[in-house]
Design an enzyme around this catalytic site. Sequence first.
Site, PDB file in Angstrom:
ATOM      1  N   LYS A  22      -8.128   7.076 -19.373  1.00 31.29           N
ATOM      2  CA  LYS A  22      -8.406   7.638 -20.694  1.00 31.29           C
ATOM      3  C   LYS A  22      -7.137   7.610 -21.556  1.00 31.29           C
ATOM      4  O   LYS A  22      -6.644   6.539 -21.861  1.00 31.29           O
ATOM      5  CB  LYS A  22      -8.993   9.050 -20.526  1.00 31.29           C
ATOM      6  CG  LYS A  22     -10.054   9.158 -19.419  1.00 31.29           C
ATOM      7  CD  LYS A  22     -11.319   8.352 -19.685  1.00 31.29           C
ATOM      8  CE  LYS A  22     -12.244   8.230 -18.478  1.00 31.29           C
ATOM      9  NZ  LYS A  22     -12.600   9.448 -17.787  1.00 31.29           N
ATOM     10  N   ASP A  33      -7.301  19.298 -14.055  1.00 34.63           N
ATOM     11  CA  ASP A  33      -7.633  17.954 -14.542  1.00 34.63           C
ATOM     12  C   ASP A  33      -7.228  17.937 -16.013  1.00 34.63           C
ATOM     13  O   ASP A  33      -7.890  18.546 -16.855  1.00 34.63           O
ATOM     14  CB  ASP A  33      -9.129  17.695 -14.346  1.00 34.63           C
ATOM     15  CG  ASP A  33      -9.575  16.327 -14.868  1.00 34.63           C
ATOM     16  OD1 ASP A  33      -8.861  15.743 -15.719  1.00 34.63           O
ATOM     17  OD2 ASP A  33     -10.646  15.853 -14.448  1.00 34.63           O
ATOM     18  N   TYR A  93     -16.535  17.294 -15.217  1.00 33.97           N
ATOM     19  CA  TYR A  93     -16.822  15.876 -15.442  1.00 33.97           C
ATOM     20  C   TYR A  93     -17.872  15.440 -14.405  1.00 33.97           C
ATOM     21  O   TYR A  93     -17.763  15.800 -13.222  1.00 33.97           O
ATOM     22  CB  TYR A  93     -15.517  15.081 -15.280  1.00 33.97           C
ATOM     23  CG  TYR A  93     -15.726  13.597 -15.265  1.00 33.97           C
ATOM     24  CD1 TYR A  93     -16.038  12.922 -16.442  1.00 33.97           C
ATOM     25  CD2 TYR A  93     -15.639  12.870 -14.085  1.00 33.97           C
ATOM     26  CE1 TYR A  93     -16.256  11.547 -16.428  1.00 33.97           C
ATOM     27  CE2 TYR A  93     -15.844  11.502 -14.069  1.00 33.97           C
ATOM     28  CZ  TYR A  93     -16.155  10.844 -15.241  1.00 33.97           C
ATOM     29  OH  TYR A  93     -16.370   9.498 -15.224  1.00 33.97           O
ATOM     30  N   ARG A 112       0.858  -1.193   0.000  1.00 38.01           N
ATOM     31  CA  ARG A 112       0.000   0.000   0.000  1.00 38.01           C
ATOM     32  C   ARG A 112       0.891   1.239   0.000  1.00 38.01           C
ATOM     33  O   ARG A 112       0.624   2.216  -0.693  1.00 38.01           O
ATOM     34  CB  ARG A 112      -0.945   0.011   1.203  1.00 38.01           C
ATOM     35  CG  ARG A 112      -1.657   1.350   1.364  1.00 38.01           C
ATOM     36  CD  ARG A 112      -2.902   1.342   2.248  1.00 38.01           C
ATOM     37  NE  ARG A 112      -2.833   0.447   3.383  1.00 38.01           N
ATOM     38  CZ  ARG A 112      -2.048   0.618   4.458  1.00 38.01           C
ATOM     39  NH1 ARG A 112      -1.257   1.666   4.556  1.00 38.01           N
ATOM     40  NH2 ARG A 112      -2.067  -0.250   5.443  1.00 38.01           N
TER      41      ARG A 112
END
Length: 387
Positions: A206, A181, A108, A55
């Site tokens: 993306k 972003d 978004y 982690r």
Amino acid sequence: MSQEHAEKAGFETRAIHAGYEPDPTTGAVIPPIYATSTYKQDGVGGLRGGYEYSRSANPTRTALEGALAAVEEGERGFAFASGLASEDTLLRTVCRPGDHVVIPDDAYGGTHRLFDKVEQAWGLAHSPAPVSDVDAVRAAIRPGETKIVWVETPTNPLLNIGDIEALAGLAHEAGAILVVDNTFASPYLQQPLTLGADVVMHSTTKYVGGHSDVVGGALVVRDLDLAERVAYHQNALGAVPGPFDAFLTHRGLKTLGVRMDRHCDNAEAVVDFLTGHPAVTQVIYPGLAEHPGHEVAARQMTRFGGMVSFRVSGGEQHALEVCDRARVFTLGESLGGVESLIEHPGRMTHASVAGTDLEVPADLIRLSVGIETATDLVADLEQALGD
Ligand SMILES: *Cc1c(COP(=O)(O)O)cnc(C)c1O
């Protein structure tokens, strides 16, 4: 590749080499998928290379994070399980109850939902403002309370453009940071940190991943103190990608440059075709001189990207028919993969904002133009538009 070398190298060289040196024991040219949760210690606290628990850090993820920092020209990169996980981690790093964030009025959908339905309940307020209107963003700032000015550019699906340099200036005047972003542009076309932004965020699902086969997110940070705090929260919150996902994302990043050039070439061919079609009433693409954000986009992007939106005569019914008839363009949500996608924002990605100020036109179609043969894409749109 050494740090010194990486800083001088061109974009594609950094995308391919930064973050990883061939494995000293085997010479493996590609970072192995370290499917391990824990690491043997040489005596208590004797960590090899700092690895303790996956982690906190995993070598496959470390390689991806180094490459992400290098392509965005930041100090440190951080990989997450999804774009939204990266956003949540950043907000909890920077903001406290009572704070305020300015967000795009056409953010978004998942970002808007995160602010509106989740963070608000924890005392984080937000105000929407159009990213293309610097004065409106300034007016939305609450002095003393606003900790982040959050922008997307280009936005979705109307491809509005925000002036990163100007927005960074006004965020800093107000004592806030600018978060960009950068999902739609990708780091190949636009590097916000070099224009004054403090943090770049990606849905690597993306363009960075680029093959529609993995979900992921990223943050790249310019300031080392902020990077330390993000690193702390990345580990404390734990929304990290596994080594298989990190591997796929890193593999995608290496070809980002060549893919983006083809996305842009194909988008330009599609825009040319649509502009001359009698059933198309408007083509929305930042590369067109009549696009209201064209000049700013030309200044801060090297090219105009692979996303194209357009409106058709015949209203919603015709738009839905075009989506149904497309064959090479796959009807589906998401974007940025090698395959072309078509969608009807009003009924699909933006259905949740129907009836609000954010409602999109019913005759609007959005394309994620892929990297197939351009003439096939144009021929498909031609048959789908009918006569
Ligand atoms: C997809 C997307 C996100 C969210 O990312 P996930 O990987 O789906 O969590 C955020 N911003 C933009 C612009 C996106 O397209």
